[in-house]
Motif scaffolding. Structure first.
Motif, PDB file in Angstrom:
ATOM      1  N   GLY A 143      -1.404  -5.929   4.078  1.00  0.00           N
ATOM      2  CA  GLY A 143      -0.004  -5.512   4.115  1.00  0.00           C
ATOM      3  C   GLY A 143       0.162  -4.029   3.837  1.00  0.00           C
ATOM      4  O   GLY A 143       0.975  -3.350   4.465  1.00  0.00           O
ATOM      5  N   ARG A 144      -0.608  -3.533   2.899  1.00  0.00           N
ATOM      6  CA  ARG A 144      -0.537  -2.095   2.566  1.00  0.00           C
ATOM      7  C   ARG A 144      -0.993  -1.250   3.756  1.00  0.00           C
ATOM      8  O   ARG A 144      -0.397  -0.216   4.048  1.00  0.00           O
ATOM      9  CB  ARG A 144      -1.403  -1.808   1.337  1.00  0.00           C
ATOM     10  N   MET A 145      -2.036  -1.681   4.451  1.00  0.00           N
ATOM     11  CA  MET A 145      -2.493  -0.945   5.637  1.00  0.00           C
ATOM     12  C   MET A 145      -1.446  -0.983   6.737  1.00  0.00           C
ATOM     13  O   MET A 145      -1.352  -0.069   7.538  1.00  0.00           O
ATOM     14  CB  MET A 145      -3.818  -1.516   6.149  1.00  0.00           C
ATOM     15  N   GLY A 146      -0.631  -2.046   6.764  1.00  0.00           N
ATOM     16  CA  GLY A 146       0.433  -2.170   7.758  1.00  0.00           C
ATOM     17  C   GLY A 146       1.689  -1.402   7.394  1.00  0.00           C
ATOM     18  O   GLY A 146       2.639  -1.391   8.156  1.00  0.00           O
ATOM     19  N   GLY A 147       1.710  -0.791   6.212  1.00  0.00           N
ATOM     20  CA  GLY A 147       2.851   0.014   5.822  1.00  0.00           C
ATOM     21  C   GLY A 147       3.846  -0.681   4.906  1.00  0.00           C
ATOM     22  O   GLY A 147       4.856  -0.095   4.539  1.00  0.00           O
ATOM     23  N   ASP A 148       3.573  -1.935   4.538  1.00  0.00           N
ATOM     24  CA  ASP A 148       4.471  -2.640   3.622  1.00  0.00           C
ATOM     25  C   ASP A 148       4.204  -2.197   2.193  1.00  0.00           C
ATOM     26  O   ASP A 148       3.045  -2.031   1.793  1.00  0.00           O
ATOM     27  CB  ASP A 148       4.268  -4.155   3.718  1.00  0.00           C
ATOM     28  N   PRO A 149       5.252  -2.033   1.403  1.00  0.00           N
ATOM     29  CA  PRO A 149       5.027  -1.680  -0.006  1.00  0.00           C
ATOM     30  C   PRO A 149       4.497  -2.888  -0.776  1.00  0.00           C
ATOM     31  O   PRO A 149       4.792  -4.037  -0.440  1.00  0.00           O
ATOM     32  CB  PRO A 149       6.421  -1.286  -0.500  1.00  0.00           C
ATOM     33  N   ILE A 150       3.693  -2.623  -1.788  1.00  0.00           N
ATOM     34  CA  ILE A 150       3.175  -3.688  -2.637  1.00  0.00           C
ATOM     35  C   ILE A 150       4.249  -4.033  -3.661  1.00  0.00           C
ATOM     36  O   ILE A 150       4.721  -3.171  -4.391  1.00  0.00           O
ATOM     37  CB  ILE A 150       1.874  -3.253  -3.328  1.00  0.00           C
ATOM     38  N   GLN A 151       4.649  -5.301  -3.700  1.00  0.00           N
ATOM     39  CA  GLN A 151       5.692  -5.753  -4.609  1.00  0.00           C
ATOM     40  C   GLN A 151       5.079  -6.465  -5.802  1.00  0.00           C
ATOM     41  O   GLN A 151       3.949  -6.964  -5.746  1.00  0.00           O
ATOM     42  CB  GLN A 151       6.653  -6.681  -3.881  1.00  0.00           C
ATOM     43  N   LEU A 152       5.842  -6.543  -6.875  1.00  0.00           N
ATOM     44  CA  LEU A 152       5.372  -7.171  -8.102  1.00  0.00           C
ATOM     45  C   LEU A 152       5.034  -8.639  -7.876  1.00  0.00           C
ATOM     46  O   LEU A 152       4.053  -9.146  -8.419  1.00  0.00           O
ATOM     47  CB  LEU A 152       6.421  -7.028  -9.198  1.00  0.00           C
ATOM     48  N   SER A 153       5.806  -9.320  -7.042  1.00  0.00           N
ATOM     49  CA  SER A 153       5.526 -10.737  -6.785  1.00  0.00           C
ATOM     50  C   SER A 153       4.187 -10.915  -6.075  1.00  0.00           C
ATOM     51  O   SER A 153       3.460 -11.881  -6.326  1.00  0.00           O
ATOM     52  CB  SER A 153       6.648 -11.360  -5.959  1.00  0.00           C
ATOM     53  N   GLY A 154       3.840  -9.985  -5.200  1.00  0.00           N
ATOM     54  CA  GLY A 154       2.537 -10.040  -4.529  1.00  0.00           C
ATOM     55  C   GLY A 154       1.394  -9.812  -5.487  1.00  0.00           C
ATOM     56  O   GLY A 154       0.356 -10.472  -5.412  1.00  0.00           O
ATOM     57  N   ALA A 184      -9.047 -19.167  -1.528  1.00  0.00           N
ATOM     58  CA  ALA A 184      -8.059 -18.992  -2.594  1.00  0.00           C
ATOM     59  C   ALA A 184      -7.784 -17.521  -2.874  1.00  0.00           C
ATOM     60  O   ALA A 184      -6.787 -17.184  -3.501  1.00  0.00           O
ATOM     61  CB  ALA A 184      -8.526 -19.687  -3.869  1.00  0.00           C
ATOM     62  N   THR A 185      -8.652 -16.643  -2.404  1.00  0.00           N
ATOM     63  CA  THR A 185      -8.447 -15.213  -2.612  1.00  0.00           C
ATOM     64  C   THR A 185      -7.597 -14.590  -1.502  1.00  0.00           C
ATOM     65  O   THR A 185      -7.457 -13.370  -1.445  1.00  0.00           O
ATOM     66  CB  THR A 185      -9.794 -14.479  -2.705  1.00  0.00           C
ATOM     67  N   ALA A 186      -6.980 -15.395  -0.658  1.00  0.00           N
ATOM     68  CA  ALA A 186      -6.155 -14.887   0.434  1.00  0.00           C
ATOM     69  C   ALA A 186      -5.013 -13.985  -0.036  1.00  0.00           C
ATOM     70  O   ALA A 186      -4.735 -12.980   0.616  1.00  0.00           O
ATOM     71  CB  ALA A 186      -5.620 -16.032   1.283  1.00  0.00           C
ATOM     72  N   PRO A 187      -4.323 -14.286  -1.160  1.00  0.00           N
ATOM     73  CA  PRO A 187      -3.263 -13.363  -1.595  1.00  0.00           C
ATOM     74  C   PRO A 187      -3.777 -11.965  -1.920  1.00  0.00           C
ATOM     75  O   PRO A 187      -3.082 -10.981  -1.708  1.00  0.00           O
ATOM     76  CB  PRO A 187      -2.679 -14.036  -2.844  1.00  0.00           C
ATOM     77  N   VAL A 188      -5.001 -11.883  -2.425  1.00  0.00           N
ATOM     78  CA  VAL A 188      -5.582 -10.567  -2.727  1.00  0.00           C
ATOM     79  C   VAL A 188      -5.823  -9.801  -1.430  1.00  0.00           C
ATOM     80  O   VAL A 188      -5.491  -8.622  -1.317  1.00  0.00           O
ATOM     81  CB  VAL A 188      -6.895 -10.721  -3.520  1.00  0.00           C
ATOM     82  N   MET A 189      -6.376 -10.480  -0.443  1.00  0.00           N
ATOM     83  CA  MET A 189      -6.631  -9.832   0.840  1.00  0.00           C
ATOM     84  C   MET A 189      -5.321  -9.458   1.532  1.00  0.00           C
ATOM     85  O   MET A 189      -5.237  -8.432   2.194  1.00  0.00           O
ATOM     86  CB  MET A 189      -7.468 -10.748   1.728  1.00  0.00           C
ATOM     87  N   ALA A 190      -4.294 -10.290   1.355  1.00  0.00           N
ATOM     88  CA  ALA A 190      -3.005 -10.012   1.985  1.00  0.00           C
ATOM     89  C   ALA A 190      -2.375  -8.736   1.438  1.00  0.00           C
ATOM     90  O   ALA A 190      -1.682  -8.022   2.167  1.00  0.00           O
ATOM     91  CB  ALA A 190      -2.062 -11.186   1.786  1.00  0.00           C
ATOM     92  N   LEU A 191      -2.613  -8.429   0.161  1.00  0.00           N
ATOM     93  CA  LEU A 191      -2.104  -7.176  -0.406  1.00  0.00           C
ATOM     94  C   LEU A 191      -2.661  -5.974   0.343  1.00  0.00           C
ATOM     95  O   LEU A 191      -1.935  -5.045   0.696  1.00  0.00           O
ATOM     96  CB  LEU A 191      -2.469  -7.068  -1.887  1.00  0.00           C
ATOM     97  N   PHE A 192      -3.973  -5.991   0.592  1.00  0.00           N
ATOM     98  CA  PHE A 192      -4.602  -4.866   1.276  1.00  0.00           C
ATOM     99  C   PHE A 192      -4.190  -4.771   2.737  1.00  0.00           C
ATOM    100  O   PHE A 192      -3.921  -3.679   3.243  1.00  0.00           O
ATOM    101  CB  PHE A 192      -6.128  -4.956   1.153  1.00  0.00           C
TER     102      PHE A 192
END
Length: 65
Positions: free
Chosen positions: A38-49, A28-36
């Motif tokens: 994605g950020r390492m991949g260069g994607d900006p962190i969005q409010l929805s994330g 269930a903590t997958a969205p938290v891990m996805a933020l990190f």
């Protein structure tokens, strides 16, 4: 494709080796891990994330009490 197959493999390993409650809580903590990731991949962190990660953590907290 590699990420999706790897996720399914890791999910099966978690469900086979851990108690179900702890395994589902971990997944269930997958969205938290996805933020990190994605950020390492260069994607900006969005409010929805951030909102999804907050809801995931709130859900984990509710099941842990």
């Amino acid at each position: 494709m590699v990420g999706t197959n790897g996720e399914i493999l890791l999910q099966q390993v978690v469900l086979q080796t851990m108690p179900v409650g702890e395994g589902v809580t971990l997944m269930a903590t997958a969205p938290v891990m996805a933020l990190f990731v994605g950020r390492m991949g260069g994607d900006p962190i969005q409010l929805s994330g951030v909102a999804a990660a907050g809801l995931a953590l709130a859900g984990v907290a509710c099941t842990s009490l």
